[in-house]
Design an enzyme around this catalytic site. Structure first.
Site, mmCIF file in Angstrom:
data_model
loop_
_atom_site.group_PDB
_atom_site.id
_atom_site.type_symbol
_atom_site.label_atom_id
_atom_site.label_comp_id
_atom_site.label_asym_id
_atom_site.label_seq_id
_atom_site.Cartn_x
_atom_site.Cartn_y
_atom_site.Cartn_z
ATOM 1 N N LYS A 1 -2.784 7.825 38.610
ATOM 2 C CA LYS A 1 -2.737 7.364 40.005
ATOM 3 C C LYS A 1 -1.726 6.263 40.289
ATOM 4 O O LYS A 1 -1.224 6.145 41.408
ATOM 5 C CB LYS A 1 -4.132 6.893 40.412
ATOM 6 C CG LYS A 1 -5.063 8.052 40.717
ATOM 7 C CD LYS A 1 -5.043 8.305 42.187
ATOM 8 C CE LYS A 1 -5.509 9.684 42.534
ATOM 9 N NZ LYS A 1 -5.455 9.924 43.973
ATOM 10 N N ASP B 1 -12.378 6.531 44.570
ATOM 11 C CA ASP B 1 -13.452 6.819 43.616
ATOM 12 C C ASP B 1 -13.279 5.960 42.374
ATOM 13 O O ASP B 1 -14.143 5.914 41.520
ATOM 14 C CB ASP B 1 -13.358 8.281 43.181
ATOM 15 C CG ASP B 1 -12.048 8.516 42.456
ATOM 16 O OD1 ASP B 1 -12.011 8.299 41.240
ATOM 17 O OD2 ASP B 1 -11.055 8.860 43.096
HETATM 18 C C1 LIG Z 1 -8.350 11.795 37.791
HETATM 19 C C2 LIG Z 1 -7.979 12.386 39.108
HETATM 20 N N1 LIG Z 1 -7.478 13.611 39.128
HETATM 21 C C3 LIG Z 1 -7.128 14.198 40.284
HETATM 22 C C4 LIG Z 1 -7.289 13.546 41.490
HETATM 23 C C5 LIG Z 1 -6.962 14.280 42.747
HETATM 24 O O1 LIG Z 1 -5.978 13.730 43.525
HETATM 25 P P1 LIG Z 1 -5.915 14.030 45.071
HETATM 26 O O2 LIG Z 1 -7.043 13.320 45.733
HETATM 27 O O3 LIG Z 1 -4.592 13.556 45.472
HETATM 28 O O4 LIG Z 1 -6.070 15.513 45.259
HETATM 29 C C6 LIG Z 1 -7.798 12.248 41.497
HETATM 30 C C7 LIG Z 1 -7.945 11.507 42.757
HETATM 31 O O5 LIG Z 1 -8.468 10.418 42.813
HETATM 32 C C8 LIG Z 1 -8.157 11.646 40.270
HETATM 33 O O6 LIG Z 1 -8.677 10.411 40.217
#
Ligand SMILES: Cc1ncc(COP(=O)(O)O)c(C=O)c1O
Length: 412
Positions: A76, A123
């Site tokens: 992120k 989150d």
């Molecule tokens: C570990 C992880 N993977 C994937 C995502 C998905 O990203 P997006 O919300 O941009 O679809 C998140 C989003 O917080 C994440 O924390």
């Protein structure tokens, strides 16, 4: 039913759709160059899993392991750091290409900018990234988390000096709270999703995420591999998937791989939008109660949605146990393959690939055939996080929780 899916019969050829300019090779190179200027920067490992590929009956399997990103255990920070960099560059009247992170960290720039408070809803992973990026430049962050968030994730955000709270709201309502607080207090909202009228920062976030895809293509080449034929991308609001898919479409054009979007069945807003099929994004409401905390989002990023609608090959809605399967498969590799520590949201694409290649259930067979997954396929997955919730990781990997009888049926 193990999965539900929609196959995209109206997929466009890159070049003829919308929105690819923002993820052009030039734009994504700018973000990558900015990231290179961080002292913490190093490409995350691209892990080859030849034994697992052989076992599953595909040609090759690569997992981009984002648990190594800047020591933050998730991808992120690529988005938050670039968006904050671009925002500050604009305030300073500078071009990001001439502004290093070291300069942004300097006393001189801090004085010029004065005090800024950044805010976001998260989150966990995105909030940790915003808190880290704000701390780096001596600024403040206020972070709101949805109900049920893991206290370990909260503490990891506070460890970067941010003010962080777990609210009693779901993710999308926590976004609205952060927006309201930003308006009331003159804070700057760094949200990893777009809505009409809020598009600059999420565009920069998506461009920042593309750095991992730029690295992955370079690493595949260095490892003597072909470009991927298939890519599986997990989605919450879809910014990550949109950033990576948009980059692949803009860069590889007609050679772009078949990209499948993967979501939890309790928070499947992209799948739902594809299924309704009127071209517009649709939302999922309620508690968004899924093991995959990072993907527990019910409202698509409006910019990203257009890319996913136009260029993705398929959209899959998955039960939680597939995330746990993925965590276990990656954590206990076949002899000769390396270990990948992957959290719930990181591992679901591995769980899905495993199901597609192993199961004889109708939908699994049907999607496998439509995607043409076979011994010639070169598959790229992104483990977007490590064990960011150690408890959930142990529950799944050590204690075998989130198991489901269904997954043991129809094994080859
Ligand atoms: C570990 C992880 N993977 C994937 C995502 C998905 O990203 P997006 O919300 O941009 O679809 C998140 C989003 O917080 C994440 O924390």
């Amino acid at each position: 039913m193990p999965i539900d899916f929609v196959y995209n019969r109206n997929r466009k050829q890159p070049g003829s759709g919308t929105g690819l300019d923002m993820l052009s090779p030039e734009e994504t190179a700018k973000a990558r160059n900015y990231h290179r200027g961080f002292r913490e920067y190093a490409p995350t490992p691209l892990v080859a899993l030849p034994k697992l590929a052989g076992y599953l009956g595909i040609g090759a399997l690569f997992v981009k392991d984002e648990s190594h990103r800047f020591g933050l255990n998730a991808f992120k920070v690529l988005g938050a750091s670039y968006a904050i960099g671009r925002y500050l560059a604009a305030r300073l009247g500078r071009d990001i290409s001439d502004l290093s992170h070291d300069e942004l960290r300097s006393e001189k720039v801090k004085k010029e900018l004065g005090d800024i408070t950044f805010t976001t809803a998260t989150d966990g992973n995105h909030g940790r990234a915003v808190a880290w990026a704000a701390q780096q430049i001596g600024q403040k962050a206020v972070i709101y988390m949805p109900k049920g968030s893991d206290p370990v994730r909260l503490e990891n955000i506070r460890a970067h000096g941010a003010e962080a709270t777990i609210t009693d709201l779901n993710y999308d309502d926590a976004v609205r709270l952060s927006e309201k607080m930003a308006e009331e207090h003159g804070w700057v909202i760094i949200q990893d999703t777009a809505w009409p009228g809020y598009e600059d920062i999420p565009t920069w976030i998506m461009q920042g995420y593309a750095t991992l895809a730029v690295e992955a293509l370079e690493q595949m080449q260095q490892q003597g591999a072909e470009a991927p034929t298939h890519v599986f991308l997990q989605a919450g609001v879809g910014s990550f998937a949109g950033g990576v898919l948009g980059f692949l479409a803009a860069t590889l054009q007609e050679k772009m791989p078949l990209v499948t979007i993967v979501e939890p069945e309790k928070a499947n807003c992209i799948y739902k939008s594809a299924k309704i099929g009127d071209g517009r994004p649709h939302t999922v409401s309620g508690d968004l109660d899924t093991l995959m905390a990072g993907l527990a989002c019910g409202e698509p990023n409006t910019l990203s949605w257009e890319l996913l609608r136009d260029y993705a090959a398929a959209y899959v809605s998955c039960p939680d146990y597939l995330a746990a399967t993925g965590m276990r498969v990656l954590a206990t590799p076949l002899k000769g393959d390396p270990v990948v520590i992957s959290g719930e949201s990181g591992a679901v694409t591995t769980g899905l690939l495993h199901l597609l290649m192993e199961s004889e259930a109708d939908k699994a067979v049907s999607l496998r055939k439509q995607l043409g997954l076979d011994s010639t396929s070169v598959v790229l997955l992104v483990s977007t996080e490590g064990n960011t919730s150690p408890r959930a990781f142990r529950d799944a990997v050590w204690y075998g929780e989130y198991n489901d009888q269904e997954k043991n049926r129809n094994k080859k």
